[in-house]
Write a protein that holds these residues in place. Sequence first.
Motif, short mmCIF file in Angstrom:
data_model
loop_
_atom_site.label_atom_id
_atom_site.label_comp_id
_atom_site.label_asym_id
_atom_site.label_seq_id
_atom_site.Cartn_x
_atom_site.Cartn_y
_atom_site.Cartn_z
N GLU A 191 0.83 -1.21 0.00
CA GLU A 191 0.00 0.00 0.00
C GLU A 191 0.87 1.26 0.00
O GLU A 191 0.52 2.25 -0.64
CB GLU A 191 -0.94 0.00 1.20
N HIS A 192 1.98 1.23 0.71
CA HIS A 192 2.88 2.38 0.72
C HIS A 192 3.40 2.66 -0.69
O HIS A 192 3.44 3.82 -1.12
CB HIS A 192 4.03 2.14 1.69
N GLN A 193 3.79 1.63 -1.40
CA GLN A 193 4.27 1.81 -2.77
C GLN A 193 3.15 2.34 -3.67
O GLN A 193 3.38 3.23 -4.51
CB GLN A 193 4.82 0.50 -3.32
N HIS A 194 1.94 1.81 -3.51
CA HIS A 194 0.80 2.28 -4.29
C HIS A 194 0.53 3.76 -4.02
O HIS A 194 0.33 4.55 -4.95
CB HIS A 194 -0.43 1.42 -3.96
N GLN A 195 0.54 4.14 -2.75
CA GLN A 195 0.28 5.53 -2.37
C GLN A 195 1.38 6.46 -2.87
O GLN A 195 1.11 7.58 -3.31
CB GLN A 195 0.12 5.63 -0.86
N ALA A 196 2.62 5.99 -2.83
CA ALA A 196 3.74 6.81 -3.33
C ALA A 196 3.59 7.05 -4.83
O ALA A 196 3.85 8.15 -5.32
CB ALA A 196 5.07 6.13 -3.02
N ALA A 197 3.13 6.03 -5.56
CA ALA A 197 2.92 6.19 -7.01
C ALA A 197 1.79 7.18 -7.27
O ALA A 197 1.89 8.02 -8.18
CB ALA A 197 2.62 4.83 -7.63
N LEU A 198 0.71 7.10 -6.50
CA LEU A 198 -0.40 8.05 -6.65
C LEU A 198 0.05 9.47 -6.33
O LEU A 198 -0.30 10.43 -7.03
CB LEU A 198 -1.57 7.66 -5.75
N ASP A 199 0.83 9.62 -5.27
CA ASP A 199 1.33 10.95 -4.88
C ASP A 199 2.24 11.52 -5.97
O ASP A 199 2.17 12.71 -6.28
CB ASP A 199 2.08 10.87 -3.55
N ALA A 200 3.10 10.68 -6.54
CA ALA A 200 4.01 11.14 -7.59
C ALA A 200 3.22 11.57 -8.83
O ALA A 200 3.54 12.61 -9.44
CB ALA A 200 5.01 10.03 -7.95
N ALA A 201 2.19 10.81 -9.18
CA ALA A 201 1.36 11.18 -10.33
C ALA A 201 0.64 12.50 -10.07
O ALA A 201 0.55 13.36 -10.96
CB ALA A 201 0.36 10.06 -10.63
N LEU A 202 0.15 12.69 -8.85
CA LEU A 202 -0.52 13.94 -8.49
C LEU A 202 0.45 15.11 -8.59
O LEU A 202 0.12 16.17 -9.14
CB LEU A 202 -1.11 13.84 -7.09
N MET A 203 1.65 14.92 -8.08
CA MET A 203 2.63 16.01 -8.12
C MET A 203 3.05 16.34 -9.55
O MET A 203 3.31 17.50 -9.86
CB MET A 203 3.86 15.65 -7.28
N ARG A 204 3.08 15.34 -10.44
CA ARG A 204 3.37 15.63 -11.85
C ARG A 204 2.26 16.48 -12.46
O ARG A 204 2.52 17.40 -13.23
CB ARG A 204 3.56 14.34 -12.64
N ARG A 205 1.00 16.19 -12.11
CA ARG A 205 -0.12 16.99 -12.63
C ARG A 205 -0.10 18.40 -12.04
O ARG A 205 -0.39 19.36 -12.74
CB ARG A 205 -1.46 16.31 -12.31
N VAL A 206 0.26 18.52 -10.78
CA VAL A 206 0.36 19.84 -10.15
C VAL A 206 1.48 20.63 -10.79
O VAL A 206 1.33 21.82 -11.11
CB VAL A 206 0.56 19.71 -8.63
N GLU A 207 2.60 19.97 -11.02
CA GLU A 207 3.77 20.64 -11.61
C GLU A 207 3.44 21.19 -12.99
O GLU A 207 3.93 22.24 -13.38
CB GLU A 207 4.94 19.66 -11.68
N ALA A 208 2.58 20.48 -13.72
CA ALA A 208 2.21 20.93 -15.07
C ALA A 208 1.43 22.24 -15.04
O ALA A 208 1.34 22.93 -16.06
CB ALA A 208 1.39 19.84 -15.76
N THR A 209 0.86 22.59 -13.90
CA THR A 209 0.08 23.83 -13.81
C THR A 209 0.90 24.99 -13.25
O THR A 209 0.38 26.09 -13.10
CB THR A 209 -1.15 23.63 -12.89
N ARG A 210 2.18 24.73 -12.98
CA ARG A 210 3.03 25.77 -12.37
C ARG A 210 3.21 26.94 -13.35
O ARG A 210 3.47 26.74 -14.53
CB ARG A 210 4.38 25.20 -11.99
N VAL A 211 3.09 28.12 -12.83
CA VAL A 211 3.29 29.33 -13.62
C VAL A 211 4.50 30.04 -13.05
O VAL A 211 4.60 30.25 -11.84
CB VAL A 211 2.05 30.25 -13.53
N GLU A 212 5.44 30.38 -13.93
CA GLU A 212 6.61 31.12 -13.47
C GLU A 212 6.45 32.57 -13.87
O GLU A 212 6.14 32.87 -15.01
CB GLU A 212 7.88 30.52 -14.07
N MET A 213 6.67 33.44 -12.94
CA MET A 213 6.51 34.88 -13.18
C MET A 213 7.80 35.60 -12.83
O MET A 213 8.49 35.19 -11.91
CB MET A 213 5.37 35.44 -12.34
N GLU A 214 8.06 36.62 -13.55
CA GLU A 214 9.20 37.47 -13.23
C GLU A 214 8.67 38.74 -12.60
O GLU A 214 7.66 39.28 -13.04
CB GLU A 214 9.99 37.82 -14.48
N THR A 215 9.33 39.18 -11.59
CA THR A 215 8.94 40.46 -10.99
C THR A 215 10.04 41.46 -11.28
O THR A 215 11.23 41.12 -11.32
CB THR A 215 8.74 40.32 -9.48
N PHE A 216 9.63 42.67 -11.52
CA PHE A 216 10.61 43.72 -11.84
C PHE A 216 10.65 44.75 -10.76
O PHE A 216 9.77 45.03 -10.06
CB PHE A 216 10.22 44.40 -13.18
#
Length: 151
Positions: free
Chosen positions: A126-151
């Motif tokens: 179950e720990h391995q299964h949950q780690a795989a789910l968490d990694a997949a979630l983090m990949r989806r979250v990372e895809a929504t990351r917006v990088e901004m520059e401030t001046f």
Amino acid sequence: MMFNEASGPGPERAGHAEALGVLARARPAPLKALAETLLEPMGDITVIANRTGLVMVPMRDTVENVDFHLGEVLVSEAHIVDAAGRLGYGMITGRDLERAMAMAVVDLALAADPEAAAIRRFIDSEHQHQAALDAALMRRVEATRVEMETF
């Protein structure tokens, strides 16, 4: 009676909190199936608590560096004890008392035999299964990351 992780298990239950964390997120069907196999050899057990309720979710505001309560979450809780006085505990989010009881049964079996191979294999799986789910979630979250520059 309240469950207290800090005062409950001694050094002989090292890793107990981590095991409870995995069991709380375990897939319901395999958890209940494992609990069914453990019940009969366990003998008589006494149910101390088997209920649903609301718990406050504490959070920290990292900007202000203060704690606050995000809100309440519905949980199901089971607390059992065997004839030898060993405790089993289960708490899961949602209204599934059967799943909380299954978690408590597995926890009690683990208290009786911390090296039980079937339980350790289940927790590892179950720990391995949950780690795989968490990694997949983090990949989806990372895809929504917006990088901004401030001046």
